[in-house]
Design a protein around this motif. Structure first.
Motif, mmCIF file in Angstrom:
data_model
loop_
_atom_site.group_PDB
_atom_site.id
_atom_site.type_symbol
_atom_site.label_atom_id
_atom_site.label_comp_id
_atom_site.label_asym_id
_atom_site.label_seq_id
_atom_site.Cartn_x
_atom_site.Cartn_y
_atom_site.Cartn_z
ATOM 1 N N MET A 182 77.634 16.224 28.095
ATOM 2 C CA MET A 182 76.656 17.240 28.501
ATOM 3 C C MET A 182 77.365 18.538 28.874
ATOM 4 S SD MET A 182 73.049 16.720 30.309
ATOM 5 C CE MET A 182 72.653 15.482 29.150
ATOM 6 N N SER A 183 76.739 19.673 28.672
ATOM 7 C CA SER A 183 77.353 20.969 28.930
ATOM 8 C C SER A 183 77.474 21.225 30.427
ATOM 9 C CB SER A 183 76.497 22.055 28.295
ATOM 10 O OG SER A 183 75.233 22.080 28.909
ATOM 11 N N GLY A 184 78.117 22.328 30.778
ATOM 12 C CA GLY A 184 78.310 22.647 32.179
ATOM 13 C C GLY A 184 77.154 23.417 32.792
ATOM 14 N N LYS A 185 76.011 23.406 32.124
ATOM 15 C CA LYS A 185 74.866 24.157 32.659
ATOM 16 C C LYS A 185 74.340 23.522 33.942
ATOM 17 C CE LYS A 185 73.313 25.568 28.079
ATOM 18 N NZ LYS A 185 72.256 25.370 27.068
ATOM 19 N N PRO A 186 73.811 24.353 34.834
ATOM 20 C CA PRO A 186 73.253 23.789 36.069
ATOM 21 C C PRO A 186 71.975 22.994 35.782
ATOM 22 C CG PRO A 186 72.810 26.139 35.935
ATOM 23 C CD PRO A 186 73.707 25.798 34.766
ATOM 24 N N GLN A 187 71.733 21.978 36.597
ATOM 25 C CA GLN A 187 70.486 21.218 36.479
ATOM 26 C C GLN A 187 69.457 21.820 37.423
ATOM 27 O OE1 GLN A 187 71.000 16.986 36.770
ATOM 28 N NE2 GLN A 187 72.186 16.961 34.889
ATOM 29 N N THR A 188 68.273 22.048 36.904
ATOM 30 C CA THR A 188 67.193 22.571 37.740
ATOM 31 C C THR A 188 65.942 21.726 37.510
ATOM 32 O OG1 THR A 188 66.456 24.119 36.054
ATOM 33 C CG2 THR A 188 68.074 24.951 37.619
ATOM 34 N N PRO A 189 65.053 21.665 38.510
ATOM 35 C CA PRO A 189 63.857 20.836 38.351
ATOM 36 C C PRO A 189 62.902 21.401 37.303
ATOM 37 C CG PRO A 189 63.918 21.887 40.534
ATOM 38 C CD PRO A 189 65.152 22.298 39.820
ATOM 39 N N ALA A 190 62.296 20.539 36.501
ATOM 40 C CA ALA A 190 61.301 20.970 35.528
ATOM 41 C C ALA A 190 60.089 21.547 36.252
ATOM 42 C CB ALA A 190 60.889 19.798 34.642
ATOM 43 N N ILE A 191 59.761 20.990 37.407
ATOM 44 C CA ILE A 191 58.680 21.520 38.241
ATOM 45 C C ILE A 191 59.272 21.783 39.621
ATOM 46 C CG2 ILE A 191 56.356 21.166 39.135
ATOM 47 C CD1 ILE A 191 55.971 18.953 37.074
ATOM 48 N N ASP A 192 59.232 23.042 40.051
ATOM 49 C CA ASP A 192 59.828 23.414 41.334
ATOM 50 C C ASP A 192 59.107 22.767 42.502
ATOM 51 O OD1 ASP A 192 62.098 24.948 41.120
ATOM 52 O OD2 ASP A 192 60.955 26.729 40.513
ATOM 53 N N GLY A 193 59.887 22.243 43.420
ATOM 54 C CA GLY A 193 59.323 21.813 44.694
ATOM 55 C C GLY A 193 58.714 20.419 44.711
ATOM 56 N N THR A 212 67.577 24.322 28.299
ATOM 57 C CA THR A 212 67.226 25.686 27.914
ATOM 58 C C THR A 212 68.531 26.451 27.702
ATOM 59 O OG1 THR A 212 67.263 26.608 30.130
ATOM 60 C CG2 THR A 212 65.212 25.543 29.461
ATOM 61 N N ASP A 213 68.452 27.756 27.444
ATOM 62 C CA ASP A 213 69.665 28.555 27.260
ATOM 63 C C ASP A 213 70.493 28.609 28.544
ATOM 64 O OD1 ASP A 213 69.035 29.021 24.677
ATOM 65 O OD2 ASP A 213 68.132 30.984 25.026
ATOM 66 N N ASP A 214 69.813 28.485 29.695
ATOM 67 C CA ASP A 214 70.506 28.687 30.964
ATOM 68 C C ASP A 214 70.743 27.423 31.763
ATOM 69 O OD1 ASP A 214 70.312 31.477 30.557
ATOM 70 O OD2 ASP A 214 68.210 31.364 31.175
ATOM 71 N N ASP A 215 69.909 26.425 31.575
ATOM 72 C CA ASP A 215 70.047 25.262 32.449
ATOM 73 C C ASP A 215 69.487 24.000 31.786
ATOM 74 O OD1 ASP A 215 67.346 25.793 32.545
ATOM 75 O OD2 ASP A 215 67.384 26.595 34.570
ATOM 76 N N ILE A 216 69.605 22.918 32.523
ATOM 77 C CA ILE A 216 69.080 21.632 32.062
ATOM 78 C C ILE A 216 67.951 21.249 33.003
ATOM 79 C CG2 ILE A 216 69.626 19.173 31.764
ATOM 80 C CD1 ILE A 216 72.592 20.215 31.335
ATOM 81 N N LYS A 217 66.759 21.079 32.435
ATOM 82 C CA LYS A 217 65.604 20.741 33.260
ATOM 83 C C LYS A 217 65.577 19.236 33.484
ATOM 84 C CE LYS A 217 63.891 24.917 33.218
ATOM 85 N NZ LYS A 217 64.047 25.731 34.442
ATOM 86 N N VAL A 218 65.430 18.838 34.745
ATOM 87 C CA VAL A 218 65.367 17.415 35.059
ATOM 88 C C VAL A 218 64.035 17.073 35.706
ATOM 89 C CG1 VAL A 218 67.876 17.231 35.364
ATOM 90 C CG2 VAL A 218 66.423 17.693 37.350
ATOM 91 N N THR A 219 63.662 15.812 35.604
ATOM 92 C CA THR A 219 62.458 15.357 36.279
ATOM 93 C C THR A 219 62.725 13.990 36.890
ATOM 94 O OG1 THR A 219 60.064 15.135 36.078
ATOM 95 C CG2 THR A 219 61.375 14.136 34.348
ATOM 96 N N TRP A 220 61.825 13.542 37.754
ATOM 97 C CA TRP A 220 62.022 12.229 38.383
ATOM 98 C C TRP A 220 61.575 11.145 37.429
ATOM 99 C CZ3 TRP A 220 57.460 14.808 39.142
ATOM 100 C CH2 TRP A 220 56.309 14.053 39.034
ATOM 101 N N LYS A 221 62.273 10.006 37.524
ATOM 102 C CA LYS A 221 61.884 8.825 36.757
ATOM 103 C C LYS A 221 62.105 7.604 37.634
ATOM 104 C CE LYS A 221 62.783 10.767 32.222
ATOM 105 N NZ LYS A 221 63.287 10.533 30.884
ATOM 106 N N TRP A 222 61.484 6.521 37.227
ATOM 107 C CA TRP A 222 61.668 5.256 37.950
ATOM 108 C C TRP A 222 62.705 4.406 37.237
ATOM 109 C CZ3 TRP A 222 60.149 5.594 42.579
ATOM 110 C CH2 TRP A 222 58.985 6.276 42.912
ATOM 111 N N GLN A 223 63.651 3.936 38.006
ATOM 112 C CA GLN A 223 64.728 3.093 37.480
ATOM 113 C C GLN A 223 64.604 1.700 38.094
ATOM 114 O OE1 GLN A 223 68.662 4.018 36.451
ATOM 115 N NE2 GLN A 223 68.226 1.896 35.919
ATOM 116 N N PRO A 224 64.350 0.662 37.262
ATOM 117 C CA PRO A 224 64.305 -0.692 37.830
ATOM 118 C C PRO A 224 65.644 -1.009 38.493
ATOM 119 C CG PRO A 224 63.383 -0.678 35.612
ATOM 120 C CD PRO A 224 64.017 0.673 35.834
ATOM 121 N N VAL A 225 65.612 -1.517 39.716
ATOM 122 C CA VAL A 225 66.834 -1.745 40.479
ATOM 123 C C VAL A 225 67.663 -2.869 39.862
ATOM 124 C CG1 VAL A 225 67.727 -2.486 42.746
ATOM 125 C CG2 VAL A 225 65.814 -0.870 42.609
ATOM 126 N N ALA A 226 66.998 -3.878 39.306
ATOM 127 C CA ALA A 226 67.702 -5.079 38.850
ATOM 128 C C ALA A 226 68.205 -4.981 37.405
ATOM 129 C CB ALA A 226 66.788 -6.289 38.983
#
Ligand SMILES: [Zn+2]
Length: 144
Positions: A1-12, A129-143
Protein backbone atom coordinates in the motif's frame (compact mmCIF):
# COMPACT_ATOMS: atom_id res chain seq x y z
CA UNK A 1 0.00 0.00 0.00
CA UNK A 2 1.20 3.56 -0.70
CA UNK A 3 2.28 6.05 1.92
CA UNK A 4 -0.93 8.04 1.66
CA UNK A 5 -2.67 8.98 4.89
CA UNK A 6 -5.78 7.03 5.89
CA UNK A 7 -8.89 9.11 6.43
CA UNK A 8 -12.45 8.08 7.31
CA UNK A 9 -14.88 7.63 4.41
CA UNK A 10 -17.48 9.33 6.62
CA UNK A 11 -16.17 11.95 9.05
CA UNK A 12 -16.99 11.57 12.69
CA UNK A 13 -18.49 8.08 12.66
CA UNK A 14 -15.50 6.27 14.18
CA UNK A 15 -12.10 6.91 15.73
CA UNK A 16 -8.94 6.24 13.71
CA UNK A 17 -7.05 4.35 16.44
CA UNK A 18 -5.54 0.92 15.83
CA UNK A 19 -8.34 -0.38 18.06
CA UNK A 20 -11.09 1.79 16.60
CA UNK A 21 -14.44 2.65 18.17
CA UNK A 22 -17.65 3.85 16.58
CA UNK A 23 -18.73 7.23 17.91
CA UNK A 24 -22.28 7.45 19.16
CA UNK A 25 -24.32 9.42 21.61
CA UNK A 26 -26.20 8.71 24.82
CA UNK A 27 -29.34 10.59 25.73
CA UNK A 28 -28.85 12.59 28.95
CA UNK A 29 -32.50 12.04 29.90
CA UNK A 30 -33.07 8.31 29.40
CA UNK A 31 -29.64 6.84 28.59
CA UNK A 32 -30.62 5.50 25.14
CA UNK A 33 -27.62 5.00 22.86
CA UNK A 34 -27.60 6.13 19.23
CA UNK A 35 -25.39 5.53 16.25
CA UNK A 36 -24.77 7.55 14.18
CA UNK A 37 -24.66 10.47 16.62
CA UNK A 38 -27.96 12.01 17.51
CA UNK A 39 -28.22 15.76 18.01
CA UNK A 40 -31.86 16.77 17.96
CA UNK A 41 -34.20 14.09 19.23
CA UNK A 42 -34.01 10.82 21.14
CA UNK A 43 -34.49 7.43 19.46
CA UNK A 44 -36.64 6.41 22.41
CA UNK A 45 -40.22 7.30 21.37
CA UNK A 46 -41.19 7.82 25.04
CA UNK A 47 -38.40 10.31 25.68
CA UNK A 48 -38.34 14.02 24.92
CA UNK A 49 -34.65 14.41 25.71
CA UNK A 50 -32.74 16.87 23.55
CA UNK A 51 -29.30 16.70 25.16
CA UNK A 52 -26.83 14.05 24.12
CA UNK A 53 -23.43 13.04 25.33
CA UNK A 54 -20.93 11.90 22.69
CA UNK A 55 -19.07 8.69 23.48
CA UNK A 56 -17.09 5.80 22.03
CA UNK A 57 -19.21 2.67 21.72
CA UNK A 58 -18.05 -0.89 22.51
CA UNK A 59 -15.81 -2.24 19.78
CA UNK A 60 -16.90 -5.82 20.39
CA UNK A 61 -20.23 -7.59 20.12
CA UNK A 62 -22.02 -10.65 18.82
CA UNK A 63 -23.57 -11.31 15.44
CA UNK A 64 -27.33 -10.89 15.71
CA UNK A 65 -28.06 -11.44 12.04
CA UNK A 66 -26.18 -11.43 8.75
CA UNK A 67 -26.72 -11.45 5.03
CA UNK A 68 -24.98 -11.32 1.71
CA UNK A 69 -25.02 -7.93 0.02
CA UNK A 70 -25.26 -8.43 -3.70
CA UNK A 71 -26.30 -4.87 -4.41
CA UNK A 72 -24.66 -1.59 -3.73
CA UNK A 73 -25.97 -0.34 -0.38
CA UNK A 74 -27.81 2.99 -0.14
CA UNK A 75 -26.20 6.09 1.33
CA UNK A 76 -24.73 6.68 3.83
CA UNK A 77 -23.09 3.25 3.58
CA UNK A 78 -20.12 3.57 1.32
CA UNK A 79 -19.12 0.68 -0.93
CA UNK A 80 -15.98 -0.03 -2.88
CA UNK A 81 -15.94 0.58 -6.64
CA UNK A 82 -16.36 -1.57 -8.65
CA UNK A 83 -18.90 -3.17 -6.39
CA UNK A 84 -18.03 -6.64 -5.10
CA UNK A 85 -20.60 -8.65 -3.11
CA UNK A 86 -19.72 -8.93 0.57
CA UNK A 87 -21.20 -10.09 3.83
CA UNK A 88 -23.04 -7.67 6.10
CA UNK A 89 -23.52 -8.36 9.79
CA UNK A 90 -25.93 -6.80 12.25
CA UNK A 91 -23.96 -6.87 15.48
CA UNK A 92 -25.29 -6.39 18.97
CA UNK A 93 -22.75 -4.31 20.87
CA UNK A 94 -21.37 -5.80 24.08
CA UNK A 95 -22.27 -2.99 26.46
CA UNK A 96 -24.89 -0.85 24.74
CA UNK A 97 -26.83 -3.86 23.33
CA UNK A 98 -27.78 -1.82 20.30
CA UNK A 99 -27.52 -3.40 16.86
CA UNK A 100 -25.07 -1.87 14.36
CA UNK A 101 -24.90 -2.84 10.71
CA UNK A 102 -21.55 -3.12 9.04
CA UNK A 103 -19.68 -4.95 6.33
CA UNK A 104 -17.75 -8.02 7.35
CA UNK A 105 -14.00 -7.87 6.63
CA UNK A 106 -12.79 -8.87 3.19
CA UNK A 107 -12.24 -12.58 2.68
CA UNK A 108 -14.94 -13.72 5.10
CA UNK A 109 -18.09 -15.16 3.50
CA UNK A 110 -21.58 -15.65 4.91
CA UNK A 111 -20.92 -19.40 5.02
CA UNK A 112 -18.36 -18.74 7.77
CA UNK A 113 -20.70 -16.63 9.90
CA UNK A 114 -23.00 -17.77 12.70
CA UNK A 115 -25.53 -15.99 14.86
CA UNK A 116 -23.92 -15.34 18.25
CA UNK A 117 -20.37 -15.29 16.86
CA UNK A 118 -18.11 -12.74 18.67
CA UNK A 119 -16.77 -9.97 16.45
CA UNK A 120 -14.68 -6.85 16.87
CA UNK A 121 -14.54 -3.55 15.03
CA UNK A 122 -11.67 -2.93 12.60
CA UNK A 123 -10.98 -0.36 9.86
CA UNK A 124 -10.41 -1.46 6.28
CA UNK A 125 -9.59 0.60 3.17
CA UNK A 126 -12.53 1.23 0.88
CA UNK A 127 -10.87 3.09 -1.94
CA UNK A 128 -7.93 5.31 -2.69
CA UNK A 129 -8.14 8.91 -3.85
CA UNK A 130 -5.31 11.10 -5.19
CA UNK A 131 -4.57 12.30 -1.66
CA UNK A 132 -5.54 9.61 0.78
CA UNK A 133 -6.99 6.19 1.47
CA UNK A 134 -10.59 6.16 2.64
CA UNK A 135 -11.34 3.64 5.36
CA UNK A 136 -14.54 2.45 6.95
CA UNK A 137 -15.47 0.23 9.88
CA UNK A 138 -16.03 -3.47 9.39
CA UNK A 139 -16.77 -6.42 11.61
CA UNK A 140 -14.03 -8.98 12.06
CA UNK A 141 -14.99 -12.38 13.54
CA UNK A 142 -12.71 -12.84 16.55
CA UNK A 143 -12.27 -16.60 16.11
CA UNK A 144 -11.50 -16.70 12.35
ZN1 LIG B 1 -33.88 9.83 25.65
Amino acid sequence: MSGKPQTPAIDGWHTMASSPHLIGTRCRSCGTYSFPKQAHYCRNPDCEGTEFEELELSRTGHIWSYTNACYKPPEPYVAAEPFVPYAIAAVQLEKEEMVILGQVVEGVTVEQLKVGMPVELVLEPLHETDDDIKVTWKWQPVAL
